[in-house]
Write a protein that holds these residues in place. Structure first.
Motif, PDB file in Angstrom:
ATOM      1  N   GLU A  36       0.056 -64.860  35.510  1.00 41.42           N
ATOM      2  CA  GLU A  36      -0.740 -63.692  35.874  1.00 41.42           C
ATOM      3  C   GLU A  36      -1.867 -63.488  34.867  1.00 41.42           C
ATOM      4  OE1 GLU A  36      -0.137 -58.924  36.593  1.00 41.42           O
ATOM      5  OE2 GLU A  36       1.581 -60.261  36.812  1.00 41.42           O
ATOM      6  N   GLY A  37      -3.059 -63.230  35.366  1.00 46.60           N
ATOM      7  CA  GLY A  37      -4.209 -62.977  34.516  1.00 46.60           C
ATOM      8  C   GLY A  37      -5.036 -64.207  34.192  1.00 46.60           C
ATOM      9  N   VAL A  38      -4.565 -65.392  34.600  1.00 53.57           N
ATOM     10  CA  VAL A  38      -5.330 -66.614  34.360  1.00 53.57           C
ATOM     11  C   VAL A  38      -6.243 -66.852  35.554  1.00 53.57           C
ATOM     12  CG1 VAL A  38      -5.216 -69.117  34.055  1.00 53.57           C
ATOM     13  CG2 VAL A  38      -3.606 -67.636  32.840  1.00 53.57           C
ATOM     14  N   ALA A  39      -7.542 -66.885  35.294  1.00 52.78           N
ATOM     15  CA  ALA A  39      -8.524 -67.102  36.349  1.00 52.78           C
ATOM     16  C   ALA A  39      -8.750 -68.595  36.597  1.00 52.78           C
ATOM     17  CB  ALA A  39      -9.848 -66.430  35.984  1.00 52.78           C
ATOM     18  N   ALA A  40      -8.671 -69.399  35.539  1.00 54.13           N
ATOM     19  CA  ALA A  40      -8.883 -70.844  35.672  1.00 54.13           C
ATOM     20  C   ALA A  40      -8.210 -71.555  34.513  1.00 54.13           C
ATOM     21  CB  ALA A  40     -10.369 -71.165  35.685  1.00 54.13           C
ATOM     22  N   ALA A  41      -7.733 -72.755  34.790  1.00 50.12           N
ATOM     23  CA  ALA A  41      -7.147 -73.606  33.757  1.00 50.12           C
ATOM     24  C   ALA A  41      -7.418 -75.053  34.149  1.00 50.12           C
ATOM     25  CB  ALA A  41      -5.645 -73.373  33.639  1.00 50.12           C
ATOM     26  N   THR A  42      -7.848 -75.829  33.192  1.00 48.57           N
ATOM     27  CA  THR A  42      -8.120 -77.236  33.434  1.00 48.57           C
ATOM     28  C   THR A  42      -7.959 -77.994  32.122  1.00 48.57           C
ATOM     29  OG1 THR A  42      -9.679 -78.790  34.438  1.00 48.57           O
ATOM     30  CG2 THR A  42     -10.611 -77.065  33.035  1.00 48.57           C
ATOM     31  N   TYR A  43      -7.975 -79.303  32.225  1.00 41.42           N
ATOM     32  CA  TYR A  43      -7.964 -80.116  31.017  1.00 41.42           C
ATOM     33  C   TYR A  43      -8.848 -81.310  31.241  1.00 41.42           C
ATOM     34  CZ  TYR A  43      -4.851 -83.552  33.167  1.00 41.42           C
ATOM     35  OH  TYR A  43      -4.317 -84.522  33.977  1.00 41.42           O
ATOM     36  N   ASP A  44      -9.262 -81.906  30.139  1.00 40.80           N
ATOM     37  CA  ASP A  44     -10.145 -83.059  30.197  1.00 40.80           C
ATOM     38  C   ASP A  44      -9.634 -84.094  29.210  1.00 40.80           C
ATOM     39  OD1 ASP A  44     -12.327 -84.618  30.891  1.00 40.80           O
ATOM     40  OD2 ASP A  44     -13.679 -83.626  29.488  1.00 40.80           O
ATOM     41  N   VAL A  45      -9.485 -85.302  29.682  1.00 43.48           N
ATOM     42  CA  VAL A  45      -9.100 -86.419  28.818  1.00 43.48           C
ATOM     43  C   VAL A  45     -10.220 -87.444  28.929  1.00 43.48           C
ATOM     44  CG1 VAL A  45      -7.356 -88.170  28.304  1.00 43.48           C
ATOM     45  CG2 VAL A  45      -6.670 -85.990  29.301  1.00 43.48           C
ATOM     46  N   ASN A  46     -11.141 -87.356  28.016  1.00 41.29           N
ATOM     47  CA  ASN A  46     -12.295 -88.254  28.040  1.00 41.29           C
ATOM     48  C   ASN A  46     -12.039 -89.486  27.199  1.00 41.29           C
ATOM     49  OD1 ASN A  46     -13.960 -86.656  29.653  1.00 41.29           O
ATOM     50  ND2 ASN A  46     -14.766 -85.535  27.911  1.00 41.29           N
ATOM     51  N   PRO A  47     -12.508 -90.605  27.670  1.00 39.16           N
ATOM     52  CA  PRO A  47     -12.413 -91.810  26.840  1.00 39.16           C
ATOM     53  C   PRO A  47     -13.399 -91.717  25.674  1.00 39.16           C
ATOM     54  CG  PRO A  47     -13.622 -92.268  28.842  1.00 39.16           C
ATOM     55  CD  PRO A  47     -13.106 -90.863  28.961  1.00 39.16           C
ATOM     56  N   GLU A  48     -13.230 -92.585  24.713  1.00 36.53           N
ATOM     57  CA  GLU A  48     -14.064 -92.556  23.521  1.00 36.53           C
ATOM     58  C   GLU A  48     -15.550 -92.627  23.836  1.00 36.53           C
ATOM     59  OE1 GLU A  48     -12.946 -95.034  20.253  1.00 36.53           O
ATOM     60  OE2 GLU A  48     -10.842 -94.882  20.798  1.00 36.53           O
ATOM     61  N   GLN A  49     -15.946 -93.329  24.894  1.00 34.88           N
ATOM     62  CA  GLN A  49     -17.362 -93.460  25.196  1.00 34.88           C
ATOM     63  C   GLN A  49     -17.986 -92.143  25.639  1.00 34.88           C
ATOM     64  OE1 GLN A  49     -14.828 -95.065  26.705  1.00 34.88           O
ATOM     65  NE2 GLN A  49     -15.413 -95.905  28.655  1.00 34.88           N
ATOM     66  N   SER A  50     -17.206 -91.107  25.799  1.00 39.49           N
ATOM     67  CA  SER A  50     -17.773 -89.828  26.201  1.00 39.49           C
ATOM     68  C   SER A  50     -17.813 -88.873  25.016  1.00 39.49           C
ATOM     69  CB  SER A  50     -17.003 -89.334  27.394  1.00 39.49           C
ATOM     70  OG  SER A  50     -16.443 -88.168  27.404  1.00 39.49           O
ATOM     71  N   VAL A  66      -7.060 -59.899  29.353  1.00 40.47           N
ATOM     72  CA  VAL A  66      -5.927 -60.814  29.156  1.00 40.47           C
ATOM     73  C   VAL A  66      -6.317 -61.828  28.083  1.00 40.47           C
ATOM     74  CG1 VAL A  66      -4.413 -62.518  30.223  1.00 40.47           C
ATOM     75  CG2 VAL A  66      -5.171 -60.532  31.536  1.00 40.47           C
ATOM     76  N   ASP A  67      -5.594 -61.824  26.975  1.00 41.58           N
ATOM     77  CA  ASP A  67      -5.864 -62.761  25.887  1.00 41.58           C
ATOM     78  C   ASP A  67      -5.407 -64.158  26.309  1.00 41.58           C
ATOM     79  OD1 ASP A  67      -5.490 -64.379  23.503  1.00 41.58           O
ATOM     80  OD2 ASP A  67      -5.692 -62.537  22.350  1.00 41.58           O
ATOM     81  N   PRO A  68      -6.284 -65.149  26.217  1.00 40.03           N
ATOM     82  CA  PRO A  68      -5.886 -66.501  26.635  1.00 40.03           C
ATOM     83  C   PRO A  68      -4.739 -67.087  25.808  1.00 40.03           C
ATOM     84  CG  PRO A  68      -8.079 -66.519  25.665  1.00 40.03           C
ATOM     85  CD  PRO A  68      -7.680 -65.097  25.797  1.00 40.03           C
ATOM     86  N   LEU A  69      -4.620 -66.694  24.537  1.00 37.86           N
ATOM     87  CA  LEU A  69      -3.479 -67.175  23.741  1.00 37.86           C
ATOM     88  C   LEU A  69      -2.168 -66.610  24.267  1.00 37.86           C
ATOM     89  CD1 LEU A  69      -4.820 -67.121  20.068  1.00 37.86           C
ATOM     90  CD2 LEU A  69      -4.112 -69.115  21.399  1.00 37.86           C
ATOM     91  N   GLU A  73       0.956 -68.764  25.744  1.00 36.00           N
ATOM     92  CA  GLU A  73       2.329 -68.558  25.286  1.00 36.00           C
ATOM     93  C   GLU A  73       3.268 -68.327  26.473  1.00 36.00           C
ATOM     94  OE1 GLU A  73       4.941 -65.714  22.299  1.00 36.00           O
ATOM     95  OE2 GLU A  73       2.838 -65.238  22.639  1.00 36.00           O
ATOM     96  N   GLU A  74       2.852 -67.482  27.408  1.00 36.26           N
ATOM     97  CA  GLU A  74       3.688 -67.216  28.581  1.00 36.26           C
ATOM     98  C   GLU A  74       3.896 -68.481  29.414  1.00 36.26           C
ATOM     99  OE1 GLU A  74       3.711 -64.511  32.644  1.00 36.26           O
ATOM    100  OE2 GLU A  74       2.452 -63.871  30.964  1.00 36.26           O
ATOM    101  N   ALA A  75       2.832 -69.229  29.628  1.00 36.69           N
ATOM    102  CA  ALA A  75       2.941 -70.469  30.403  1.00 36.69           C
ATOM    103  C   ALA A  75       3.864 -71.463  29.705  1.00 36.69           C
ATOM    104  CB  ALA A  75       1.555 -71.077  30.625  1.00 36.69           C
ATOM    105  N   SER A  76       3.779 -71.534  28.391  1.00 34.82           N
ATOM    106  CA  SER A  76       4.648 -72.447  27.624  1.00 34.82           C
ATOM    107  C   SER A  76       6.110 -72.071  27.777  1.00 34.82           C
ATOM    108  CB  SER A  76       4.269 -72.417  26.147  1.00 34.82           C
ATOM    109  OG  SER A  76       2.967 -72.883  25.958  1.00 34.82           O
ATOM    110  N   ARG A  77       6.377 -70.783  27.746  1.00 38.18           N
ATOM    111  CA  ARG A  77       7.764 -70.332  27.942  1.00 38.18           C
ATOM    112  C   ARG A  77       8.250 -70.637  29.355  1.00 38.18           C
ATOM    113  NH1 ARG A  77       8.373 -64.918  24.245  1.00 38.18           N
ATOM    114  NH2 ARG A  77       7.475 -65.915  22.435  1.00 38.18           N
ATOM    115  N   ASN A  78       7.370 -70.530  30.328  1.00 33.56           N
ATOM    116  CA  ASN A  78       7.744 -70.858  31.706  1.00 33.56           C
ATOM    117  C   ASN A  78       8.049 -72.347  31.853  1.00 33.56           C
ATOM    118  OD1 ASN A  78       7.498 -68.194  32.471  1.00 33.56           O
ATOM    119  ND2 ASN A  78       5.421 -68.438  33.260  1.00 33.56           N
TER     120      ASN A  78
END
Length: 94
Positions: A36-50, A66-69, A73-78
């Protein structure tokens, strides 16, 4: 696992998650999107050339107030609870 905050504002967080790959990052992203309160979440794994980045970067954007930290924390507990539930179900099935 090593974490390094790259950028943090009141509603956004970018954090480097050293030593992880798509497996963990997809689980974490999914848990964040269900938080709850998260509008967007993503991750990026770029290779070294980027630009030289080799570790995944997790990005979180939250709704106002809503503090992102706190969301991380809540997502980690879930995720932890989900793993414990799976482990119990697995042991019961064995």
């Amino acid at each position: 696992m090593e974490l390094r905050v790259i950028d943090k504002t009141e509603e956004e967080l970018r954090i480097e998650v050293a030593g992880e790959d798509h497996t963990f990052m997809n689980v974490m992203k999914g848990a964040l999107l269900e938080t709850e309160g998260v509008a967007a979440a993503t991750y990026d794994v770029n290779p070294e050339q980027s630009g030289g980045q080799t570790e995944p970067i997790l990005s979180i954007k939250t709704e106002s107030g809503v503090d992102p930290l706190d969301a991380l924390e809540e997502a980690s507990r879930n995720v932890q609870a989900m793993v414990e539930d799976f482990s119990s179900a697995f042991e019961a099935a064995a």
